[in-house]
Design a protein around this motif. Structure first.
Motif, mmCIF file in Angstrom:
data_model
loop_
_atom_site.group_PDB
_atom_site.id
_atom_site.type_symbol
_atom_site.label_atom_id
_atom_site.label_comp_id
_atom_site.label_asym_id
_atom_site.label_seq_id
_atom_site.Cartn_x
_atom_site.Cartn_y
_atom_site.Cartn_z
ATOM 1 N N ILE A 432 13.101 3.610 -8.223
ATOM 2 C CA ILE A 432 11.993 4.076 -7.831
ATOM 3 C C ILE A 432 11.276 2.562 -7.350
ATOM 4 N N ASP A 433 11.544 1.716 -8.919
ATOM 5 C CA ASP A 433 11.103 0.280 -8.456
ATOM 6 C C ASP A 433 11.448 -0.648 -7.525
ATOM 7 N N ARG A 434 12.852 -0.487 -7.375
ATOM 8 C CA ARG A 434 13.593 -1.399 -6.084
ATOM 9 C C ARG A 434 12.376 -0.855 -4.911
ATOM 10 N N LEU A 435 12.544 0.984 -4.374
ATOM 11 C CA LEU A 435 11.521 0.465 -3.597
ATOM 12 C C LEU A 435 10.537 0.639 -3.291
ATOM 13 N N LEU A 436 9.262 0.611 -4.103
ATOM 14 C CA LEU A 436 8.468 -0.268 -4.624
ATOM 15 C C LEU A 436 8.282 -1.801 -4.242
ATOM 16 N N GLN A 437 8.938 -2.482 -4.293
ATOM 17 C CA GLN A 437 9.192 -4.042 -3.929
ATOM 18 C C GLN A 437 9.269 -3.865 -2.520
ATOM 19 N N VAL A 438 9.773 -3.205 -1.443
ATOM 20 C CA VAL A 438 10.161 -2.694 -0.390
ATOM 21 C C VAL A 438 8.604 -2.523 0.707
ATOM 22 N N LEU A 439 8.484 -1.246 -0.565
ATOM 23 C CA LEU A 439 6.810 -0.604 0.171
ATOM 24 C C LEU A 439 5.391 -1.953 0.394
ATOM 25 N N PHE A 440 5.984 -2.878 -0.731
ATOM 26 C CA PHE A 440 5.008 -3.585 -0.853
ATOM 27 C C PHE A 440 4.846 -4.418 0.263
ATOM 28 N N ASP A 441 6.056 -4.920 1.161
ATOM 29 C CA ASP A 441 6.270 -6.044 1.637
ATOM 30 C C ASP A 441 6.065 -5.014 3.091
ATOM 31 N N LEU A 442 5.754 -4.174 2.987
ATOM 32 C CA LEU A 442 5.552 -2.877 4.339
ATOM 33 C C LEU A 442 3.655 -2.918 4.347
ATOM 34 N N GLN A 443 3.162 -2.891 3.166
ATOM 35 C CA GLN A 443 1.713 -3.574 3.865
ATOM 36 C C GLN A 443 1.580 -5.266 3.444
ATOM 37 N N TYR A 473 -2.496 2.833 -8.108
ATOM 38 C CA TYR A 473 -3.101 1.268 -7.443
ATOM 39 C C TYR A 473 -2.972 0.764 -5.962
ATOM 40 N N TRP A 474 -1.780 1.509 -5.859
ATOM 41 C CA TRP A 474 -1.125 0.638 -4.481
ATOM 42 C C TRP A 474 -1.466 0.742 -3.445
ATOM 43 N N LEU A 475 -1.522 2.549 -3.619
ATOM 44 C CA LEU A 475 -2.453 3.271 -2.400
ATOM 45 C C LEU A 475 -3.874 2.954 -2.174
ATOM 46 N N GLY A 476 -4.767 3.209 -3.307
ATOM 47 C CA GLY A 476 -6.209 2.361 -3.040
ATOM 48 C C GLY A 476 -6.402 1.189 -2.184
ATOM 49 N N ASP A 477 -4.954 0.303 -2.490
ATOM 50 C CA ASP A 477 -5.201 -1.230 -1.745
ATOM 51 C C ASP A 477 -4.876 -1.084 -0.360
ATOM 52 N N SER A 478 -4.035 0.489 0.324
ATOM 53 C CA SER A 478 -3.867 0.388 1.216
ATOM 54 C C SER A 478 -4.668 1.207 2.592
ATOM 55 N N HIS A 479 -5.421 2.121 1.452
ATOM 56 C CA HIS A 479 -6.650 3.250 1.929
ATOM 57 C C HIS A 479 -7.784 2.271 2.254
ATOM 58 N N LYS A 480 -7.691 0.721 1.286
ATOM 59 C CA LYS A 480 -9.069 0.021 1.313
ATOM 60 C C LYS A 480 -8.875 -0.422 2.688
#
Length: 559
Positions: A432-443, A473-480
């Motif tokens: 999950i931690d590694r997947l999160l890093q890729v989702l940050f790239d998506l953002q 928190y990161w979900l909040g960033d995307s909705h913002k």
């Protein structure tokens, strides 16, 4: 503007250039001011080894600029092309300038163009043409000027007229002049090789040395070490050179810039060390252990021994292990990554990308991703159709997803991520931690709607409490980012109070601050005020208190 130039000189050129972009006035409103800022930007780029940016910038200058500014900018572009090794293109542009039918340039500008033409001949090894152009220049302009004297010395050194170069440079106190004097003396066998090496190292290590002088000093130190048969010190000088941010190809006027010479030095030192230990080619294990024994105390010797094994091992697996050890030994900092790239991607020893050992290409892919070099990462990924032997297939898919997303193929990257999550009821925390890093790239590339969906899928795939708090928190960033401020505020507050609705630890404070900003954007000023006041009550840092008071004042003014 002067403050920004000083900022670049102090070691933050990227920040200085960003602030220049913000501070430069519009051309149509203040042409004189615009040109002053543009000149400062181009000079900053050149001083920090960013010649490609200069070539692009000058090539895109707007129409209607005064001749004097366009001539100055064209001169900087030609010099940058020479630094990039593009002598033919530089000379062609200079010829157009020299024979232009427009307003003639001042004599000093024309003289500068002709000096650059001489340098272009030197860079191509056309010494006779450089010498003839030098004689014509002298007839027209005489012998004055420090820059001209040093250029003449370069031509004389290339022509083998070392005595004349020494006489010309006698008394020159500048770094470039001293280096040229030492080079002429070294090649004439008039200067002691070790003394030359030490003098060159002093200039290379001096904090106030210009980029070009530092590179020239490293090349001179390597040549002096080679002449003194000190291969180990030659290697260290070349490692410093080829690990540098920008290698000015114009130094090829006087020196060999082939990174392959570093490979040759590694092998020469490694062979000598092997002979001293009576090692024979084919004794793979003995070579490997000899190299490992040197890693801590003599890393240069270890690198040399690993190099011999990498190219001569009978066991292919031992060769792979030697390459792997060599790359790791060179280092994983930015300089080490640049050095590895040049050794494996620019040396004649590896004429194609596919000729580079696969294990090295995998490491280079990691380096390219770490440095944000997505074009290189894409090339490397294309040359690696399958994951490395024994590796985790999902880890390989995550790398592919990152390259696709950052390389502009974000749709394919999203599809790959969704496929990885399909059918998975639960995932380990590390995955999950590694997947999160890729989702940050998506953002980062603005695909927030897709990121929201993938973040939510991770929430029900086994995320632990820490990860859930972060995901909210990161979900909040995307909705913002999507303009959904009320939902963003709700998610920030959920992140802050996941364990305790009244929590005010550092993470909770950051999340509550973000929530307050989102609430203000959503028009819920009273709620935002309550959060800011609570944060103000627990914050001890004076600067942070000042920021919170300012936010409260803004809310009061809006109300």
């Amino acid at each position: 503007m002067d403050e920004l130039v000083d900022l670049a000189r102090s070691g933050a050129p990227g920040l200085a250039l960003q602030l220049m972009d913000q501070g430069q006035p519009a051309l149509e409103q203040d042409a004189t001011g615009w040109m002053g800022w543009e000149r400062a930007r181009i000079e900053t780029l050149l001083a920090n080894g960013r010649q490609e940016r200069v070539v692009e910038r000058v090539g895109a200058l707007p129409e209607g600029l005064p001749d004097y500014f366009r001539q100055w900018a064209a001169t900087q572009r030609a010099a940058a092309l020479l630094d990039l090794g593009k002598s033919g293109e530089a000379r062609e542009r200079l010829r157009r300038l020299i024979w232009s039918t427009g307003e003639p340039p001042p004599p000093e500008v024309m003289a500068g163009w002709r000096r650059l033409v001489i340098r272009s001949y030197l860079l191509e090894g056309r010494v006779e043409d450089a010498h003839a152009a030098m004689l014509r220049y002298q007839q027209d302009y005489g012998d004055g000027g420090e820059e001209w004297r040093r250029l003449r010395a370069r031509v004389l050194i290339r022509a083998g007229r070392f005595d004349d170069a020494l006489q010309l440079l006698d008394g020159d106190k500048g770094d470039e002049g001293q280096l040229l004097y030492l080079l002429a003396g070294l090649r004439l066998d008039q200067e002691d090789a070790e003394a030359v090496r030490r003098a060159a190292v002093r200039i290379a290590d001096a904090a106030n040395s210009a980029v070009g002088a530092r590179s020239m000093a490293q090349l001179l130190a390597a040549e002096a070490a080679e002449k003194g048969e000190d291969t180990e010190r030659s290697i260290r000088a070349l490692e410093q050179l080829f690990g540098g941010h920008q290698l000015e190809k114009s130094l090829g006027e006087l020196f060999d810039l082939d990174v392959g010479r570093l490979w040759r030095d590694y092998e020469a030192l490694g062979s000598r060390l092997g002979n001293e230990r009576q090692l024979l080619i084919g004794q793979d294990e003995e070579w490997f252990q000899a190299a490992r024994s040197q890693i801590k105390r003599h890393p240069t010797r270890a690198a040399a021994l690993f190099t011999v094994l990498a190219f001569n091992a009978r066991d292919p697996q031992r060769a792979v292990a030697a390459h792997l050890q060599l790359v790791r030994l060179i280092g994983d900092d930015s300089a080490g990554r640049r050095l590895v790239r040049r050794l494996y991607l620019e040396a004649p020893r590896f004429p194609t990308l596919e000729s580079v050992p696969e294990v090295v290409r995998f490491l280079l892919l990691d380096h390219a991703l770490a440095d944000g070099d997505i074009p290189l990462a894409s090339r490397l990924m294309a040359s690696l159709p399958r994951p490395p032997a024994g590796s985790d297939a999902d880890e390989w898919s995550l790398r592919r997803a990152r390259v696709l997303i950052l390389g502009g193929q974000d749709g394919a990257g999203i599809e790959l991520l969704e496929g990885m999550l399909a059918g998975e009821a639960s995932l380990p925390a590390e995955r999950i931690d590694r997947l999160l890093q890729v989702l940050f790239d998506l953002q980062a590339v603005g695909r927030h709607r897709e990121a929201v969906g993938l973040f939510r899928r991770l929430l029900v795939r086994g995320a632990d409490d820490r990860q859930r708090r972060e995901i909210y928190y990161w979900l909040g960033d995307s909705h913002k980012a999507l303009g959904e401020y009320a939902e963003a505020a709700r998610l920030y507050l959920k992140s802050a109070g996941l364990f305790d609705p009244y929590a005010l630890d550092q993470w909770a404070q950051s999340a509550r601050y973000a929530a307050a900003e989102a609430l203000a954007e959503a028009g819920l000023a009273d709620d935002a005020r309550v959060l800011y006041q609570r944060l103000l009550a627990v914050t001890k840092d004076p600067a942070r208190k000042a920021v919170l008071r300012h936010k409260l004042q803004e809310l009061w003014l809006v109300r």
